[in-house]
Design a protein around this motif. Structure first.
Motif, PDB file in Angstrom:
ATOM      1  N   ASP A  50       0.758  -1.058  -0.011  1.00 29.54           N
ATOM      2  CA  ASP A  50       0.004  -0.059   0.093  1.00 29.54           C
ATOM      3  C   ASP A  50       0.928   1.228   0.090  1.00 29.54           C
ATOM      4  OD1 ASP A  50      -2.434  -1.296   0.090  1.00 29.54           O
ATOM      5  OD2 ASP A  50      -2.653  -1.258   2.061  1.00 29.54           O
ATOM      6  N   ARG A  51       1.815   1.427   0.795  1.00 24.35           N
ATOM      7  CA  ARG A  51       2.546   2.452   1.204  1.00 24.35           C
ATOM      8  C   ARG A  51       3.342   2.566  -0.599  1.00 24.35           C
ATOM      9  NH1 ARG A  51       4.565   0.976   6.959  1.00 24.35           N
ATOM     10  NH2 ARG A  51       2.761   2.096   7.988  1.00 24.35           N
ATOM     11  N   ALA A  52       3.943   1.644  -1.041  1.00 21.05           N
ATOM     12  CA  ALA A  52       4.616   1.884  -2.337  1.00 21.05           C
ATOM     13  C   ALA A  52       3.700   2.454  -3.380  1.00 21.05           C
ATOM     14  CB  ALA A  52       5.048   0.295  -2.795  1.00 21.05           C
ATOM     15  N   GLY A  53       2.226   1.815  -3.243  1.00 16.48           N
ATOM     16  CA  GLY A  53       1.248   2.337  -4.298  1.00 16.48           C
ATOM     17  C   GLY A  53       0.907   3.910  -3.899  1.00 16.48           C
ATOM     18  N   PHE A  54       0.907   4.258  -2.488  1.00 13.98           N
ATOM     19  CA  PHE A  54       0.632   5.662  -2.437  1.00 13.98           C
ATOM     20  C   PHE A  54       1.768   6.532  -2.645  1.00 13.98           C
ATOM     21  CE2 PHE A  54      -2.660   3.831   0.809  1.00 13.98           C
ATOM     22  CZ  PHE A  54      -3.552   4.463  -0.103  1.00 13.98           C
ATOM     23  N   LYS A  55       3.180   6.156  -2.702  1.00 14.46           N
ATOM     24  CA  LYS A  55       4.207   7.050  -2.995  1.00 14.46           C
ATOM     25  C   LYS A  55       4.119   6.840  -4.461  1.00 14.46           C
ATOM     26  CE  LYS A  55       8.273   8.314  -2.114  1.00 14.46           C
ATOM     27  NZ  LYS A  55       8.435   9.766  -1.228  1.00 14.46           N
ATOM     28  N   ILE A  56       3.891   6.037  -5.296  1.00 11.23           N
ATOM     29  CA  ILE A  56       3.684   6.174  -6.719  1.00 11.23           C
ATOM     30  C   ILE A  56       2.572   7.267  -7.081  1.00 11.23           C
ATOM     31  CG2 ILE A  56       3.174   5.239  -8.735  1.00 11.23           C
ATOM     32  CD1 ILE A  56       4.285   2.511  -7.745  1.00 11.23           C
ATOM     33  N   LEU A  57       1.401   7.117  -6.364  1.00 11.48           N
ATOM     34  CA  LEU A  57       0.263   8.071  -6.300  1.00 11.48           C
ATOM     35  C   LEU A  57       0.693   9.492  -5.932  1.00 11.48           C
ATOM     36  CD1 LEU A  57      -2.631   8.373  -7.350  1.00 11.48           C
ATOM     37  CD2 LEU A  57      -3.186   7.922  -4.982  1.00 11.48           C
ATOM     38  N   ALA A  58       1.410   9.634  -5.109  1.00 12.88           N
ATOM     39  CA  ALA A  58       2.024  10.956  -4.738  1.00 12.88           C
ATOM     40  C   ALA A  58       2.822  11.617  -5.771  1.00 12.88           C
ATOM     41  CB  ALA A  58       2.422  10.977  -3.261  1.00 12.88           C
ATOM     42  N   SER A  59       3.564  10.790  -6.210  1.00 13.16           N
ATOM     43  CA  SER A  59       4.508  11.182  -7.252  1.00 13.16           C
ATOM     44  C   SER A  59       3.759  11.680  -8.448  1.00 13.16           C
ATOM     45  CB  SER A  59       5.466  10.228  -7.470  1.00 13.16           C
ATOM     46  OG  SER A  59       6.266  10.473  -8.695  1.00 13.16           O
ATOM     47  N   GLY A  60       2.890  10.894  -8.956  1.00 14.34           N
ATOM     48  CA  GLY A  60       2.114  11.168  -9.904  1.00 14.34           C
ATOM     49  C   GLY A  60       1.352  12.614  -9.979  1.00 14.34           C
TER      50      GLY A  60
END
Length: 90
Positions: A50-60
């Motif tokens: 989940d944290r990896a996904g949220f990091k990608i989302l925040a970057s996007g």
């Protein structure tokens, strides 16, 4: 949209950690470990993903905001596209 280089390194570290944790969960199940221990480790894997996904989302989201402000090459993502991406992780 590409993942920023700095975010990419953090995401890869989290995913590698999750990969190791998942291998541990598999070993625990194969060894017949207590279900409480297995579920605890499985929850840790889930949080790491989940944290990896949220990091990608925040970057996007940052990239979209910067692209919009700078009149970037790629069209910014719509609010619906950002929402859909966010809810995919929910």
């Amino acid at each position: 949209m590409k993942v920023e280089e700095e975010a990419s390194a953090a995401v890869l570290n989290r995913l590698r950690r999750a990969q190791g944790q998942l291998a541990g969960v598999i070993s625990m199940i194969e060894a017949g470990r207590d279900c409480k221990d297995v579920v605890t480790q499985l929850a840790a894997v889930s949080r790491a993903l989940d944290r990896a996904g949220f990091k990608i989302l925040a970057s996007g989201m940052r990239q979209c905001l910067v692209a919009e402000a700078d009149g970037g090459e790629a069209p910014p993502m719509s609010e619906e596209e950002l929402e859909k991406m966010f809810l995919t992780l929910a």
